[in-house]
Every structure is written in structure tokens, then in C-alpha cells.
Scaffold this active site. Sequence first.
Site, PDB file in Angstrom:
ATOM      1  N   GLU A  58       0.811  -1.231   0.000  1.00 18.41           N
ATOM      2  CA  GLU A  58       0.000   0.000   0.000  1.00 18.41           C
ATOM      3  C   GLU A  58       0.839   1.273   0.000  1.00 18.41           C
ATOM      4  O   GLU A  58       0.425   2.280  -0.590  1.00 18.41           O
ATOM      5  CB  GLU A  58      -0.948   0.012   1.205  1.00 18.41           C
ATOM      6  N   PHE A 120     -11.560  -5.737  14.659  1.00 15.99           N
ATOM      7  CA  PHE A 120     -10.553  -6.316  13.771  1.00 15.99           C
ATOM      8  C   PHE A 120     -10.224  -5.343  12.644  1.00 15.99           C
ATOM      9  O   PHE A 120     -11.108  -4.838  11.967  1.00 15.99           O
ATOM     10  CB  PHE A 120     -11.086  -7.641  13.197  1.00 15.99           C
ATOM     11  N   GLN A 121      -8.951  -5.084  12.458  1.00 15.51           N
ATOM     12  CA  GLN A 121      -8.424  -4.176  11.439  1.00 15.51           C
ATOM     13  C   GLN A 121      -9.003  -2.761  11.558  1.00 15.51           C
ATOM     14  O   GLN A 121      -9.249  -2.082  10.565  1.00 15.51           O
ATOM     15  CB  GLN A 121      -8.648  -4.741  10.027  1.00 15.51           C
ATOM     16  N   LYS A 170     -17.447   0.551   6.294  1.00 13.79           N
ATOM     17  CA  LYS A 170     -18.038  -0.446   5.399  1.00 13.79           C
ATOM     18  C   LYS A 170     -19.554  -0.291   5.290  1.00 13.79           C
ATOM     19  O   LYS A 170     -20.128  -0.421   4.204  1.00 13.79           O
ATOM     20  CB  LYS A 170     -17.676  -1.853   5.870  1.00 13.79           C
ATOM     21  N   MET A 485      24.564   7.300   1.377  1.00  7.94           N
ATOM     22  CA  MET A 485      24.601   8.617   2.004  1.00  7.94           C
ATOM     23  C   MET A 485      24.846   8.509   3.500  1.00  7.94           C
ATOM     24  O   MET A 485      25.564   9.335   4.091  1.00  7.94           O
ATOM     25  CB  MET A 485      23.300   9.379   1.734  1.00  7.94           C
TER      26      MET A 485
END
Length: 570
Positions: A58, A120-121, A170, A485
Site C-alpha cells: 500500500e 478487527f483491522q 463499510k 549517504m
Amino acid sequence: MKRGEIALVKMTGAEALIRALEIEGVEFIFGYPGGATLPIYDVLFDSKQIRHILVRHEQCAAHAADGYARSTGKVGVCMATSGPGATNLVTGIANAYMDSVPIVAITGQVATSLIGTDAFQEADITGITSPITKHNYLVKKAEDLPRVVKEAFHITSTGRPGPVLIDVPKDVSLALIDFDYSERLSMPGYKPSYKGHPNQIKQAARKIYESSRPVLYVGGGIIIAEACAELLEFAQLAQIPVTNTLMGKGCFPDHNPLALHMPGMHGTRYANYALTEADLIIAVGVRFDDRVTGKLSEFASKAGVIHADIDPAEIGKNVRVDIPIVGDARNILSGLIAAYSKIVEKEGPAERTPWLEQIAEWKRQYPLTYKKLRNQISPEFVVEQLYEATGGDAIVTTGVGQNQMWTAQYWKFKRPRSFCSSGGLGTMGYGLPAAIGAQIGNPGSLVIDIDGDGSIQMVIQELATAVVNRLPIKIAILNNGFLGMVRQWQQFFHDCRYSQTCIPEVPDFVKVAEAYGALGLRATTPEEVRPVIERALQSDLTTVMDFKVYREQNVYPMVAPGKPIAEMIG
């Protein structure tokens, strides 16, 4: 249906979201599906206008949307599910925020009845992203979705651009609404100032005319405002040298005699000397970033400052300003051209010859140079060869670190939106997904990602995205076996104690490329560099070029942290 039409039709929140995106002209969404976004993806399946680009992480969806936006000037769109999907977008959103890039990020969320229950999530993504978005929304009513989308696209693309996030629970995606996408847009608290005060513009023009050692210091705001032509006209009219930041690459042609190129920590000596000796700095569409100013108390201590920016919060934030001008860079430069021209008509051209001669002498005395090796590849040589082989006619993206600075130094940019790189946040792994977004948005253009072996391994799974979508991106890896770097800083400031910066000789990038279905090429000597580039340019496949460069080459010049920009190493 065209933008602005009103249609009262029963549809779900997910259908309303996709319909609104279509009306806004969205053609691509970079994303990754999940449980909370299933209703949205189900509707997206039937869209005839929007093509979804499935990334493999993502964060890369946000970077791809970013690269798409920078290279096209359009709004980039990315999407992820709730919880970890949304939080994986955070780095890309922060990157876009720091560099003023217009993207709309859409996230799924648990049902409204579950918000705050640690479901959840579930993640409070609006809370998490509040400091790194221009605005964000948690949509609790489906009927608000059309308005929210309209506002989001307006906010992200106007004023100083920046990311806007829309969090969609949702159950909101599933609820039925009457779809209404009218032209009504009421945002009384959001009114960016575009014109610039005419009296301040006149004062600025007079001060510029009277200065003997002026410097135009410009940045990404010039590109955003599409003010490159006005910048060139004004610089040539007033005979003022121009230095542009990393984000301003391409806003002023590097081959122009007035070009000072990039200033700051790894800028040119002549740009840093010019800023130090100037009696007036005209800053337009640019921040006074610490990588440019060095020791702030000694930055441009001999100069007055005119600062023009569309974001009033930037003016006076780091540097004292004599004449502030809030407005759009294009409008302000147009105003300066008109006001300055009137002064010249009455009083004749300003005398700049001694100043321009001094700058020409600095350019002759301190050109950009690097260590050329007989049997090993200098990384700067690779950038030069890529530039010569393409004539500079490419969109270039980079990772972050030495590869980024060598590209900024040795690629001569001549047009805007041809350079995509992470400036403010300095995000390793930006280059490849940004190249994907740039190639999607510019299908007929050559896109080259000049990357490091450290940066590329953070996102190397996106080779799958490039190959599956048949994107002919050319990836040039400056492979020095170090986090270059960071190693350079360890060399100078930590007695060469290379703690955790030496990368083992894995993976074999050619084999990795082949495993993904891309073309893999390698060069280990200077003689092999150009043939590898030529073969890559002839291929219509995603191509990885592994250049085994000299391991301990440093980026010069370099200004040490806390030092004035006139004190350079190398």
C-alpha cells in the site's frame, strides 16, 4: 454524466463514491483491496472509466499516485483497506504532504457501530493522518459521500496542494442514498489567495531594480503554478541568476546561462556563493528549507528578502522577510514583469554586469566535477551517460540518498514535471513506485528510475506491478553495496565506523529482474555502461540495469550540518 450535472438516483455509498470519482475525471486508482473496501472494489469492477492498478504494497500505492500527480499535474488517487492497509499508506501520504503533491487517499474503515471498539483491522486513520494531510474526512453518513469527494478534489488541487484522505466505513459503502453531485460547493473557511497585493508587487519590482546582486531562489511552487514561462521571462528581462531547489528541478532550464542550479547541502558552489554574496533574494514558490539554508543565522546575511508564496504560513517562518507577497507564483511573476518593465521603460535597464561576471567566474572556477576511474564505474558517469543517451528527454524518478543527489547534479533538466523525487521527507523506496505512476500517466514517455541498491530493495516487489502492466520503465541501480549517504556521513562524522551501512552482495538484481519477468542487465566496467543503456532503451520491457559502481564515491560539494552554505567540503 458530466461534471456538474445533478442526478438523483438511488445507489449505494460505494456506487456514489465511484460515480463521484468518475465525474472528477479519475482514470486510475493505485491500490490494494481488503475486507473493508470490498463493496467499493465490487463497484469498481464494473467501471468503464477507472482502471485500477494493483500494487504489491500500500505504501507504493501512495507513491505511485504521487508520481502520477507530479508528472501529469492531475490529482493522483490511491486506495487501501482499513487497519494495516490504511497505516501502510501513511509514509506515502506524509511524503506528498511535505512536497505539496495533490493526492486523494481513500481508506476503508470498520462499520460505524464498531468504531472505537478496537475491532478487527480498526485504526484511527483520520487521527493518525491529521498532521500529514491538508484535510481528512471520516464519512459517517453515506449521503455525505458526494459532497466529501467534491470538497476533497477541490482542497487537494487548489492553493498549496496536498493530500486529502477520505475514510469510508463499510456500512457507509453499503447504505442506499439519492446520488446528488451538483455544483454547489460551500467552503467559506477555505479561500486561498491567488492574486498577490499590487502595492507589494510594485515595491518588490522597485527593490529588485535597485539591487546590484539579486538572486531568484525558486522551487516546486513554480511548477505547481505553471509559472515556468513567466519565471524565464522575468529572469531574462531583469538579468537575474536563478537557483532552484530539488523540488524546482525543471522549472528553469539548466542549460540557460542564468542558471545557478541547485543550492544547499549538495548544491553547486556557485549557487551557494551567489546566495551568500547576494544583496537581494527573490524567493518564489519555495520554502527556506534547512538543507538549503545551512546555518540559518549566517544564511544570506547580506541580503534583503522578498518572499512570494501561496501559503502565508511559509512566509517569515524561517527567514526574516522584507517584502511578503501572498499569492500564486504565476500571477505574482506576471505582476513583477509588468511592474519591472515600466521601470525599465522610464529609467533604462539595471546594471547587472559586474554581478553576472562574478557568477560566470565562479562557474568557471568551481564546476561540478567527480573522480573519474579507469577500471571502476563512477556513479556520476552513469547519470551522464543516461542523460547523453536520451538527450535528457525522459521523466526521471529517484530513490533517496546519493543516487538522488547525483541525479540532481548531473542530469540537466529542461522542462517541468520531468523529475519526481522525495524532497521534504526523504523517503527511501520512492523511486520505483513513482516511476510506475509516472509511466501510467505518461504512456508515450520514457521513464527512468535512477535508484540505489538500498532504496530499491524497500520496494522491489513492485517490479511485479510494472511487469504485469507492461510498463517499459528503465531502472538504473547505482549499486555500491552501501547505504551510501549514511555511509558518507559515517565517514565524515563518525570516524569511518560503518555501522550497519554495508549491504551484503545480495540479491543478484539481474536474476531478481528475470524472476519477475523483466529484463536484467549488468555493467561492471566503464566500457560496459553505454552498451547496457543502449540495450535497455531498445527494449519495450521493464528493464533493470545493475551498475556496479565504485563503492566509496562521495557526493560533492557537501555542506556539513550546522555550517554555513559557503563552507563546502570537496
